[in-house]
Design a protein around this motif. Sequence first.
Motif, mmCIF file in Angstrom:
data_model
loop_
_atom_site.group_PDB
_atom_site.id
_atom_site.type_symbol
_atom_site.label_atom_id
_atom_site.label_comp_id
_atom_site.label_asym_id
_atom_site.label_seq_id
_atom_site.Cartn_x
_atom_site.Cartn_y
_atom_site.Cartn_z
ATOM 1 N N ASN A 1 72.742 50.178 -2.390
ATOM 2 C CA ASN A 1 71.758 49.940 -1.284
ATOM 3 C C ASN A 1 70.600 48.874 -2.319
ATOM 4 O O ASN A 1 70.598 48.752 -3.119
ATOM 5 C CB ASN A 1 70.751 50.900 -1.927
ATOM 6 N N HIS A 2 70.342 47.693 -0.973
ATOM 7 C CA HIS A 2 69.658 46.677 -1.065
ATOM 8 C C HIS A 2 68.369 46.926 -0.677
ATOM 9 O O HIS A 2 68.315 47.083 0.493
ATOM 10 C CB HIS A 2 70.308 45.299 -0.645
ATOM 11 N N HIS A 3 66.906 46.710 -0.693
ATOM 12 C CA HIS A 3 65.766 46.920 -0.135
ATOM 13 C C HIS A 3 65.100 45.628 0.011
ATOM 14 O O HIS A 3 64.891 44.620 -0.656
ATOM 15 C CB HIS A 3 65.512 48.221 -1.151
ATOM 16 N N THR A 4 64.224 45.196 1.467
ATOM 17 C CA THR A 4 63.486 43.680 1.482
ATOM 18 C C THR A 4 61.915 45.148 1.736
ATOM 19 O O THR A 4 62.265 45.867 2.476
ATOM 20 C CB THR A 4 64.177 43.396 3.024
ATOM 21 N N ASN A 5 61.125 44.418 0.506
ATOM 22 C CA ASN A 5 59.681 44.497 1.094
ATOM 23 C C ASN A 5 59.847 45.939 1.145
ATOM 24 O O ASN A 5 58.670 46.702 1.300
ATOM 25 C CB ASN A 5 59.678 44.501 2.152
ATOM 26 N N GLY A 6 60.136 46.733 -0.126
ATOM 27 C CA GLY A 6 60.378 47.978 -0.289
ATOM 28 C C GLY A 6 61.152 49.001 0.774
ATOM 29 O O GLY A 6 61.401 50.239 0.546
ATOM 30 N N VAL A 7 61.402 48.280 1.277
ATOM 31 C CA VAL A 7 62.390 49.595 2.676
ATOM 32 C C VAL A 7 63.816 48.605 2.632
ATOM 33 O O VAL A 7 64.337 48.139 2.664
ATOM 34 C CB VAL A 7 61.792 48.556 4.381
ATOM 35 N N LEU A 8 65.012 49.848 2.962
ATOM 36 C CA LEU A 8 66.265 49.959 2.739
ATOM 37 C C LEU A 8 66.691 48.601 3.637
ATOM 38 O O LEU A 8 66.469 48.843 4.869
ATOM 39 C CB LEU A 8 67.479 51.319 2.639
#
Length: 386
Positions: free
Chosen positions: A208-215
């Motif tokens: 899993n990778h997140h952007t600004n704390g969101v998946l």
Amino acid sequence: MNKVLVLGAGQLARMMKLAGAPLNLDIKAFDVRTNKVVHPIANEYTFGDLASGIAQADVITAEFEHVKHDVLAQCEASGKLLPSSQAIKIGGDRRLEKALLESCQVANAKHRVVDTYSDFSNAVSDLELPIIFKSALEGYDGKGQWRLKDMSQAEAIWADMEAFVKGANTSVPQGIIAEQMVPFDREVSIVGARNKNGEIAVYPITENHHTNGVLSVSLALPVAEKLQQQAFEVFSKITNKLDYVGVLAIEFFQLGDTLLVNEIAPRVHNSGHWTQQGTDTCQFENHLRAICNMPLGNTELIRPTAMINILGEDNVPEDVLAISGVAIHWYNKGKRVGRKMGHINVCANSEQQLADKLTKLASILDPKAFEDLQQFADMLQSRVNQ
């Protein structure tokens, strides 16, 4: 025909409805905002209140863990709720979650419960910087979190957390968990199902990778058997301890060959959406099979697959659909910045082909709306070519 009532009327209930139709399941949803039972896809169609929904259902389940406790109690009293109200509460309260992990002797980040300033001071003394503080209730997608990286921030963070707890409008008292931040190699999760007979079927570990704390992206590829077995053992310990029925997701931090549990979710999960195109039996169908006492379906990875969340956008270029192996799932939501509006599943015959397709997808999608997708595609290309 089994009748299923889902607590919550969001996208997960919607996808359960779609997955349940071929199984001849009648699925309705309880909208916690309106206190009405609704059609999971067309919410304007209503079917009475919670009491009538419970009376008509053969089994009750939940699409999210922050269900009001009085609603859970009413459903539990019917004898139809799966998983149990306790399992759902644990998923919604980090204090209960940590206690469960400790009772199962499952490795997780070093932590402390913070209720008072004294607790806060002790946590800062006992744990090494950096420390992450998380709200015990209702914190998700990066919300309700504070990062202490330097002691000069301590008093300001405490004041902010104290105000947050005092202003909380929760059915049980809000609190804070302090966790040692883990220098992990990557974030992964495992999604699996357990039925009433104790049979377990788990999907492959997902990166899993997140952007600004969101998946933002989940990646399902063949994984090392040793790592998969480790995740399976953790899943088994937790679900057997809870006598769990349904799908459950466990998020991990991976440090070398070791997995530390980050958190659990007693429901179908965003990181398992790839199963709709990457497996024979998706997580939504397996959840329904488990709670309706049907045999569990095959969870093996049948082809490399990636899931890309669509955040805050209500359309994407139609050229996306010209890429073979691409499927778009919209949630029929009103547009709002950062909101999960849908997702894109991308399937391929090999890791190289998947990397190529993600590179192509990144060239079509708006780089501002999908800001890390090109970087992720480049990373996968580099990994494949090593």
